[in-house]
Design a protein around this motif. Structure first.
Motif, mmCIF file in Angstrom:
data_model
loop_
_atom_site.group_PDB
_atom_site.id
_atom_site.type_symbol
_atom_site.label_atom_id
_atom_site.label_comp_id
_atom_site.label_asym_id
_atom_site.label_seq_id
_atom_site.Cartn_x
_atom_site.Cartn_y
_atom_site.Cartn_z
ATOM 1 N N VAL A 97 0.855 -1.200 0.000
ATOM 2 C CA VAL A 97 0.000 0.000 0.000
ATOM 3 C C VAL A 97 0.888 1.245 0.000
ATOM 4 C CG1 VAL A 97 -1.730 1.294 1.318
ATOM 5 C CG2 VAL A 97 -1.900 -1.189 1.158
ATOM 6 N N PHE B 80 0.775 3.843 -3.230
ATOM 7 C CA PHE B 80 0.323 5.233 -3.072
ATOM 8 C C PHE B 80 1.500 6.209 -3.164
ATOM 9 C CE2 PHE B 80 -3.590 3.243 -1.473
ATOM 10 C CZ PHE B 80 -4.512 3.971 -2.218
ATOM 11 N N PHE C 162 -0.879 12.757 -7.919
ATOM 12 C CA PHE C 162 -2.166 12.672 -7.208
ATOM 13 C C PHE C 162 -2.955 13.991 -7.273
ATOM 14 C CE2 PHE C 162 -5.013 12.589 -3.581
ATOM 15 C CZ PHE C 162 -5.544 11.309 -3.639
ATOM 16 N N ARG D 160 -15.219 16.019 -3.894
ATOM 17 C CA ARG D 160 -14.458 16.522 -2.747
ATOM 18 C C ARG D 160 -15.206 17.708 -2.117
ATOM 19 N NH1 ARG D 160 -9.501 15.169 -0.908
ATOM 20 N NH2 ARG D 160 -8.724 14.206 -2.803
ATOM 21 N N ASN E 52 -5.513 8.520 6.963
ATOM 22 C CA ASN E 52 -5.182 8.414 5.522
ATOM 23 C C ASN E 52 -5.286 9.766 4.803
ATOM 24 O OD1 ASN E 52 -8.084 6.859 5.884
ATOM 25 N ND2 ASN E 52 -8.128 8.162 4.092
ATOM 26 N N ASP F 59 -0.895 9.149 7.848
ATOM 27 C CA ASP F 59 -0.954 8.297 6.647
ATOM 28 C C ASP F 59 0.238 7.347 6.743
ATOM 29 O OD1 ASP F 59 -2.474 8.804 3.631
ATOM 30 O OD2 ASP F 59 -0.733 7.473 3.646
ATOM 31 N N ILE F 60 0.245 6.298 5.897
ATOM 32 C CA ILE F 60 1.407 5.389 5.917
ATOM 33 C C ILE F 60 2.282 5.505 4.676
ATOM 34 C CG2 ILE F 60 0.635 3.536 7.458
ATOM 35 C CD1 ILE F 60 -0.142 2.037 4.786
ATOM 36 N N SER F 61 1.873 6.329 3.727
ATOM 37 C CA SER F 61 2.635 6.385 2.465
ATOM 38 C C SER F 61 3.709 7.470 2.533
ATOM 39 C CB SER F 61 1.659 6.657 1.303
ATOM 40 O OG SER F 61 2.358 7.179 0.208
ATOM 41 N N SER G 209 -0.177 4.292 10.813
ATOM 42 C CA SER G 209 -1.323 3.569 10.264
ATOM 43 C C SER G 209 -2.550 3.844 11.136
ATOM 44 C CB SER G 209 -1.040 2.066 10.262
ATOM 45 O OG SER G 209 -2.235 1.370 9.978
ATOM 46 N N TYR G 210 -3.713 3.868 10.509
ATOM 47 C CA TYR G 210 -4.933 4.069 11.307
ATOM 48 C C TYR G 210 -5.249 2.855 12.171
ATOM 49 C CZ TYR G 210 -6.642 2.290 6.741
ATOM 50 O OH TYR G 210 -6.813 1.603 5.569
ATOM 51 N N ASN H 92 -11.059 10.462 4.240
ATOM 52 C CA ASN H 92 -11.695 10.703 2.940
ATOM 53 C C ASN H 92 -11.276 9.668 1.890
ATOM 54 O OD1 ASN H 92 -13.305 11.956 1.051
ATOM 55 N ND2 ASN H 92 -12.146 13.874 1.001
ATOM 56 N N PHE H 93 -12.166 9.469 0.950
ATOM 57 C CA PHE H 93 -11.943 8.744 -0.300
ATOM 58 C C PHE H 93 -11.389 7.331 -0.160
ATOM 59 C CE2 PHE H 93 -12.413 12.853 -2.655
ATOM 60 C CZ PHE H 93 -13.524 12.430 -3.357
#
Ligand SMILES: C[S@@+](CC[C@H](N)C(=O)[O-])C[C@H]1O[C@@H](n2cnc3c(N)ncnc32)[C@H](O)[C@@H]1O
Length: 265
Positions: free
Chosen positions: A5, A9, A16, A30, A51, A72-74, A101-102, A119-120
């Motif tokens: 992941v 991402f 993005f 959005r 995220n 976020d993790i990215s 991470s969540y 979101n999203f």
């Protein structure tokens, strides 16, 4: 799992924001999400964002007056986010960024948030939402709101592919053990949740406040050419969507749904 992941991402982070701004349907959606949140958010609220990606929404809510703890993790997404903050000095005191991470929100030190936002479909990357919700009561003030934007199993726009004989794409969201997503050459599992599954994952101390569909009648962002090809029909579908998005089935059978709950303590 996080590795794929993160890599996928991170690769996507390069374009993005540019894609987000260029896709008329994404821009519309959005705005729909932000208008939903603004019904519950107060100017000085402290938001925990899950995220958060490149920080598009974090910057919007910080401009609005809130403080945002964005996670976020990215690495790629967070790198783009940090570059953005470097260019917006007036937001630096309003936003903190944490790689987290969540599913590991115990690593977030603050414990007095009054809003949790996701979101999203970022939360569709895990199979069990309780891994997230279990941490929330200790992080929230009583009365806090939670708004999550989640992908459900039934999307009418995808289901219509059945009539073209495209069964696997029409039914892809129904796979019990997750659907393989293919993003930037990486494969990872994606899981779809109904609004009631999301609500259940929170338990009894959270009450449902609002539920609306996104892309139940108007086309989803993957149909990005639709507004230019069929401008009149697109406007008509938006009008119908605006009328019906709070009613079943259009609040649940959609590309995403926006769900808001309140923590009753
Ligand atoms: C489709 S992007 C949405 C980003 C942002 N919320 C937005 O609306 O622009 C999904 C995000 O979820 C993040 N994500 C996926 N799994 C995660 C996890 N376990 N913990 C935190 N973030 C995660 C990805 O890194 C990516 O930035």
């Amino acid at each position: 799992m996080h590795t794929e992941v993160n890599t996928a991402f991170s690769k996507q982070s390069a374009y993005f924001d540019a894609y987000d701004y260029s896709n008329e349907i994404l821009v519309y959606m959005r705005t729909q999400v932000r208008n939903h949140v603004l019904k519950f958010l107060k100017k000085d609220d402290y938001i925990l964002e899950l995220n958060a990606g490149t920080g598009l929404d974090a910057c919007f809510f910080a401009e609005y007056g809130c403080n945002v703890h964005a996670t976020d993790i990215s690495d790629g997404m967070l790198g783009r986010f940090q570059e953005k903050l470097d260019n917006y000095p007036h937001l630096q005191s309003k936003i903190q960024i944490q790689k987290c991470s969540y599913t590991e929100l115990n690593q977030v030190k603050t414990a007095s948030f009054n809003y949790v936002f996701s979101n999203f479909g970022g939360l569709n990357c895990i199979s069990n939402l309780q891994k997230v919700t279990q941490h929330l009561p200790e992080k929230l003030q009583k009365g806090a709101y939670i708004t999550w934007v989640v992908m459900p199993p039934v999307c009418l726009w995808e289901m219509k592919d059945i009539f073209k004989g495209q069964f696997s794409s029409a039914l892809r969201r129904f796979k019990k053990n997750g659907t393989k997503a293919h993003l930037e050459g990486e494969y990872f599992d994606v899981f779809y949740f109904t609004p009631s599954q999301v609500q259940k994952s929170f338990g009894k101390s959270f009450k449902l406040v609002s539920l609306e569909g996104m892309g139940g009648i108007m086309p989803p962002p993957s149909k990005e050419d639709f507004p230019k090809k069929y401008p009149k029909l697109y406007q008509k579908l938006i009008k119908w969507d605006e009328k019906l998005r709070y009613k079943f089935p259009f609040n649940a059978w959609a590309d995403h749904f926006i769900i808001t709950l309140q923590y009753m303590g």
